[in-house]
Write a protein that holds these residues in place. Sequence first.
Motif, PDB file in Angstrom:
ATOM      1  N   ASN A  20     -22.189 -10.516 -34.747  1.00  0.00           N
ATOM      2  CA  ASN A  20     -23.236 -11.530 -34.522  1.00  0.00           C
ATOM      3  C   ASN A  20     -24.369 -11.376 -35.536  1.00  0.00           C
ATOM      4  O   ASN A  20     -24.833 -12.363 -36.128  1.00  0.00           O
ATOM      5  N   LYS A  21     -24.816 -10.150 -35.745  1.00  0.00           N
ATOM      6  CA  LYS A  21     -25.935  -9.922 -36.662  1.00  0.00           C
ATOM      7  C   LYS A  21     -25.528 -10.095 -38.114  1.00  0.00           C
ATOM      8  O   LYS A  21     -26.315 -10.574 -38.938  1.00  0.00           O
ATOM      9  N   LEU A  22     -24.293  -9.724 -38.451  1.00  0.00           N
ATOM     10  CA  LEU A  22     -23.813  -9.927 -39.815  1.00  0.00           C
ATOM     11  C   LEU A  22     -23.729 -11.418 -40.118  1.00  0.00           C
ATOM     12  O   LEU A  22     -24.123 -11.858 -41.214  1.00  0.00           O
ATOM     13  N   ARG A  23     -23.242 -12.179 -39.181  1.00  0.00           N
ATOM     14  CA  ARG A  23     -23.133 -13.633 -39.365  1.00  0.00           C
ATOM     15  C   ARG A  23     -24.508 -14.255 -39.614  1.00  0.00           C
ATOM     16  O   ARG A  23     -24.677 -15.084 -40.515  1.00  0.00           O
ATOM     17  N   THR A  24     -25.512 -13.833 -38.831  1.00  0.00           N
ATOM     18  CA  THR A  24     -26.869 -14.368 -38.988  1.00  0.00           C
ATOM     19  C   THR A  24     -27.463 -13.977 -40.332  1.00  0.00           C
ATOM     20  O   THR A  24     -28.072 -14.804 -41.026  1.00  0.00           O
ATOM     21  N   THR A  25     -27.281 -12.712 -40.722  1.00  0.00           N
ATOM     22  CA  THR A  25     -27.825 -12.223 -41.989  1.00  0.00           C
ATOM     23  C   THR A  25     -27.192 -12.938 -43.174  1.00  0.00           C
ATOM     24  O   THR A  25     -27.885 -13.336 -44.123  1.00  0.00           O
ATOM     25  N   LEU A  26     -25.875 -13.125 -43.131  1.00  0.00           N
ATOM     26  CA  LEU A  26     -25.188 -13.817 -44.226  1.00  0.00           C
ATOM     27  C   LEU A  26     -25.591 -15.290 -44.298  1.00  0.00           C
ATOM     28  O   LEU A  26     -25.784 -15.833 -45.392  1.00  0.00           O
ATOM     29  N   ALA A  27     -25.733 -15.923 -43.158  1.00  0.00           N
ATOM     30  CA  ALA A  27     -26.137 -17.336 -43.144  1.00  0.00           C
ATOM     31  C   ALA A  27     -27.497 -17.522 -43.806  1.00  0.00           C
ATOM     32  O   ALA A  27     -27.720 -18.503 -44.536  1.00  0.00           O
ATOM     33  N   ALA A  28     -28.406 -16.574 -43.566  1.00  0.00           N
ATOM     34  CA  ALA A  28     -29.730 -16.649 -44.191  1.00  0.00           C
ATOM     35  C   ALA A  28     -29.663 -16.474 -45.696  1.00  0.00           C
ATOM     36  O   ALA A  28     -30.598 -16.838 -46.417  1.00  0.00           O
ATOM     37  N   ASN A  29     -28.536 -15.940 -46.174  1.00  0.00           N
ATOM     38  CA  ASN A  29     -28.340 -15.730 -47.607  1.00  0.00           C
ATOM     39  C   ASN A  29     -27.287 -16.662 -48.193  1.00  0.00           C
ATOM     40  O   ASN A  29     -26.699 -16.369 -49.238  1.00  0.00           O
ATOM     41  N   GLY A  30     -27.014 -17.761 -47.496  1.00  0.00           N
ATOM     42  CA  GLY A  30     -26.147 -18.789 -48.043  1.00  0.00           C
ATOM     43  C   GLY A  30     -24.666 -18.495 -47.985  1.00  0.00           C
ATOM     44  O   GLY A  30     -23.888 -19.005 -48.789  1.00  0.00           O
ATOM     45  N   VAL A  31     -24.260 -17.665 -47.018  1.00  0.00           N
ATOM     46  CA  VAL A  31     -22.843 -17.321 -46.870  1.00  0.00           C
ATOM     47  C   VAL A  31     -22.406 -17.601 -45.444  1.00  0.00           C
ATOM     48  O   VAL A  31     -23.071 -17.180 -44.490  1.00  0.00           O
ATOM     49  N   GLU A  32     -21.282 -18.312 -45.305  1.00  0.00           N
ATOM     50  CA  GLU A  32     -20.737 -18.623 -43.978  1.00  0.00           C
ATOM     51  C   GLU A  32     -19.656 -17.607 -43.622  1.00  0.00           C
ATOM     52  O   GLU A  32     -18.703 -17.408 -44.371  1.00  0.00           O
ATOM     53  N   LEU A  33     -19.817 -16.966 -42.463  1.00  0.00           N
ATOM     54  CA  LEU A  33     -18.851 -15.959 -42.022  1.00  0.00           C
ATOM     55  C   LEU A  33     -17.953 -16.514 -40.930  1.00  0.00           C
ATOM     56  O   LEU A  33     -18.437 -17.096 -39.953  1.00  0.00           O
ATOM     57  N   SER A  34     -16.647 -16.307 -41.095  1.00  0.00           N
ATOM     58  CA  SER A  34     -15.676 -16.612 -40.056  1.00  0.00           C
ATOM     59  C   SER A  34     -14.966 -15.318 -39.657  1.00  0.00           C
ATOM     60  O   SER A  34     -14.821 -14.406 -40.475  1.00  0.00           O
ATOM     61  N   LEU A  35     -14.527 -15.268 -38.412  1.00  0.00           N
ATOM     62  CA  LEU A  35     -13.837 -14.088 -37.908  1.00  0.00           C
ATOM     63  C   LEU A  35     -12.596 -14.521 -37.143  1.00  0.00           C
ATOM     64  O   LEU A  35     -12.665 -15.386 -36.270  1.00  0.00           O
ATOM     65  N   VAL A  36     -11.469 -13.921 -37.488  1.00  0.00           N
ATOM     66  CA  VAL A  36     -10.219 -14.129 -36.766  1.00  0.00           C
ATOM     67  C   VAL A  36      -9.813 -12.781 -36.178  1.00  0.00           C
ATOM     68  O   VAL A  36      -9.841 -11.769 -36.860  1.00  0.00           O
ATOM     69  N   TYR A  37      -9.449 -12.784 -34.900  1.00  0.00           N
ATOM     70  CA  TYR A  37      -9.119 -11.512 -34.260  1.00  0.00           C
ATOM     71  C   TYR A  37      -7.978 -11.684 -33.262  1.00  0.00           C
ATOM     72  O   TYR A  37      -7.694 -12.789 -32.787  1.00  0.00           O
ATOM     73  N   GLY A  38      -7.324 -10.574 -32.956  1.00  0.00           N
ATOM     74  CA  GLY A  38      -6.269 -10.554 -31.954  1.00  0.00           C
ATOM     75  C   GLY A  38      -6.589  -9.559 -30.860  1.00  0.00           C
ATOM     76  O   GLY A  38      -7.705  -9.043 -30.779  1.00  0.00           O
ATOM     77  N   LYS A  39      -5.593  -9.273 -30.024  1.00  0.00           N
ATOM     78  CA  LYS A  39      -5.767  -8.312 -28.933  1.00  0.00           C
ATOM     79  C   LYS A  39      -4.506  -7.476 -28.782  1.00  0.00           C
ATOM     80  O   LYS A  39      -3.413  -7.889 -29.163  1.00  0.00           O
ATOM     81  N   ASP A  40      -4.697  -6.307 -28.198  1.00  0.00           N
ATOM     82  CA  ASP A  40      -3.573  -5.443 -27.844  1.00  0.00           C
ATOM     83  C   ASP A  40      -3.365  -5.567 -26.340  1.00  0.00           C
ATOM     84  O   ASP A  40      -4.096  -4.973 -25.553  1.00  0.00           O
ATOM     85  N   ILE A  41      -2.385  -6.357 -25.950  1.00  0.00           N
ATOM     86  CA  ILE A  41      -2.199  -6.638 -24.519  1.00  0.00           C
ATOM     87  C   ILE A  41      -1.735  -5.406 -23.761  1.00  0.00           C
ATOM     88  O   ILE A  41      -1.823  -5.358 -22.532  1.00  0.00           O
ATOM     89  N   GLN A  42      -1.253  -4.387 -24.491  1.00  0.00           N
ATOM     90  CA  GLN A  42      -0.788  -3.168 -23.834  1.00  0.00           C
ATOM     91  C   GLN A  42      -1.853  -2.080 -23.770  1.00  0.00           C
ATOM     92  O   GLN A  42      -1.649  -1.021 -23.210  1.00  0.00           O
ATOM     93  N   SER A  43      -3.023  -2.354 -24.353  1.00  0.00           N
ATOM     94  CA  SER A  43      -4.082  -1.344 -24.384  1.00  0.00           C
ATOM     95  C   SER A  43      -4.572  -1.030 -22.982  1.00  0.00           C
ATOM     96  O   SER A  43      -4.730  -1.918 -22.148  1.00  0.00           O
ATOM     97  N   GLN A  44      -4.817   0.247 -22.730  1.00  0.00           N
ATOM     98  CA  GLN A  44      -5.371   0.675 -21.447  1.00  0.00           C
ATOM     99  C   GLN A  44      -6.817   1.134 -21.576  1.00  0.00           C
ATOM    100  O   GLN A  44      -7.387   1.699 -20.655  1.00  0.00           O
ATOM    101  N   LYS A  45      -7.421   0.888 -22.715  1.00  0.00           N
ATOM    102  CA  LYS A  45      -8.802   1.320 -22.918  1.00  0.00           C
ATOM    103  C   LYS A  45      -9.808   0.392 -22.231  1.00  0.00           C
ATOM    104  O   LYS A  45     -10.940   0.773 -21.975  1.00  0.00           O
ATOM    105  N   ASN A  46      -9.410  -0.857 -21.984  1.00  0.00           N
ATOM    106  CA  ASN A  46     -10.315  -1.848 -21.383  1.00  0.00           C
ATOM    107  C   ASN A  46     -11.591  -2.018 -22.201  1.00  0.00           C
ATOM    108  O   ASN A  46     -12.681  -2.162 -21.650  1.00  0.00           O
ATOM    109  N   ASP A  47     -11.459  -1.988 -23.533  1.00  0.00           N
ATOM    110  CA  ASP A  47     -12.655  -2.084 -24.356  1.00  0.00           C
ATOM    111  C   ASP A  47     -12.609  -3.247 -25.350  1.00  0.00           C
ATOM    112  O   ASP A  47     -13.385  -3.296 -26.293  1.00  0.00           O
TER     113      ASP A  47
END
Length: 383
Positions: A20-47
């Motif tokens: 969130n903070k990286l996106r805001t900082t980059l936007a103020a400097n003329g850079v658009e940030l996108s993020l693509v992410y996945g998940k580990d459905i077998q993870s037991q860390k709950n994090d």
Amino acid sequence: MKKVLIIQRLLPHYRIDFFNKLRTTLAANGVELSLVYGKDIQSQKNDEADLEWATYIDTQEIKLGNTELYWQPSLPYLPGKDLVIVEQANKNLINYLLLVRRLFSGHKIAYWGHGLNRQANPNDFRNTFKKAFLTRCDWWFAYTSQVKEFLAENGFPRDKITTVQNAIDTTELTNQYNSLTASDAEELKNELGIQSDNIGLYVGGIYKEKRINFLIKAADLIRAQVKDFHLIVVGSGVEASVVKEAASTREWLHYVGPKFGLEKVKYFKIARLFLMPGLLGLAVLDSFAQQTPTVTTNFPFHSPEVEYLENGVNGVMTEDTVERYAYEVSQLMQDEARREQLVEGCKVAAKKYTLTHMVHNYAEGILKCLHLSPVVQLPEINR
């Protein structure tokens, strides 16, 4: 506006504030940030978490003998991006496609990571394979200064490496810790049935590299030397049953499962030491922010952030034996003056390793990679 895409296989809770903070900082400097992410459905860390402005895509797991490979179908998100940043991981198949794309099109890619798998022999096949791709990118976001040195020693241009100084939001953790009162601590101790101040705390994933059996064996020895010692274990994972079984025969061992936010901070408030004899990484920052000195061992497979721990200054690193570890913890439990010195060291370290510094480092690296000058000046910080 320049456009940057970061591809993450997983999105843990502790990364939300950073993105969130990286996106805001980059936007103020003329850079658009996108993020693509996945998940580990077998993870037991709950994090793992979700982020409203980011894009979730299903990660496909591919078995190749005993090896697990991961395919993230993120091709539709590549067009128009001036820079794509990926985790340096042998198992992430998208990385190889991006390398081929870079070779024939000149599109910039950057790695973000450790430089090698630090939970394996540096010279094993996986790390040898990983080293073969170390220099095949346009920029590196190294977790720590020692990772930067490793990359430079292995041929990557030093002036194209950003030391991220990997961190979590220690400022918020410190504020939460300081907001809790003595009565809050007593209330939690009463809930747990603890009538002692000699409390050790483990917080983290519960899996092989964390050496839970080592911790329990050491705790038995500590209890023999410090008669009112209690151990609290916070977290979850594939070896959680080991903790549950041990707790069933030890009234002084308390397993409370995973906790987040202020609920987790409360356990640091009542603990005197943070016990992590196995793999230590970002958790050392939890101990700094919450003034609970870490005691670890010179285990050879720590994560890069272990370099933040200064032995005898803001934590303790013992010889890698159960007996020595138990002895050092027992001594610290009974030497308040020495423990308080470590607490003061934690306070200093908490101000040095902050999420603000990490965001500024990362944003500065992106701007340099894209040959941009900051529109909003990034402050000078210690590296």
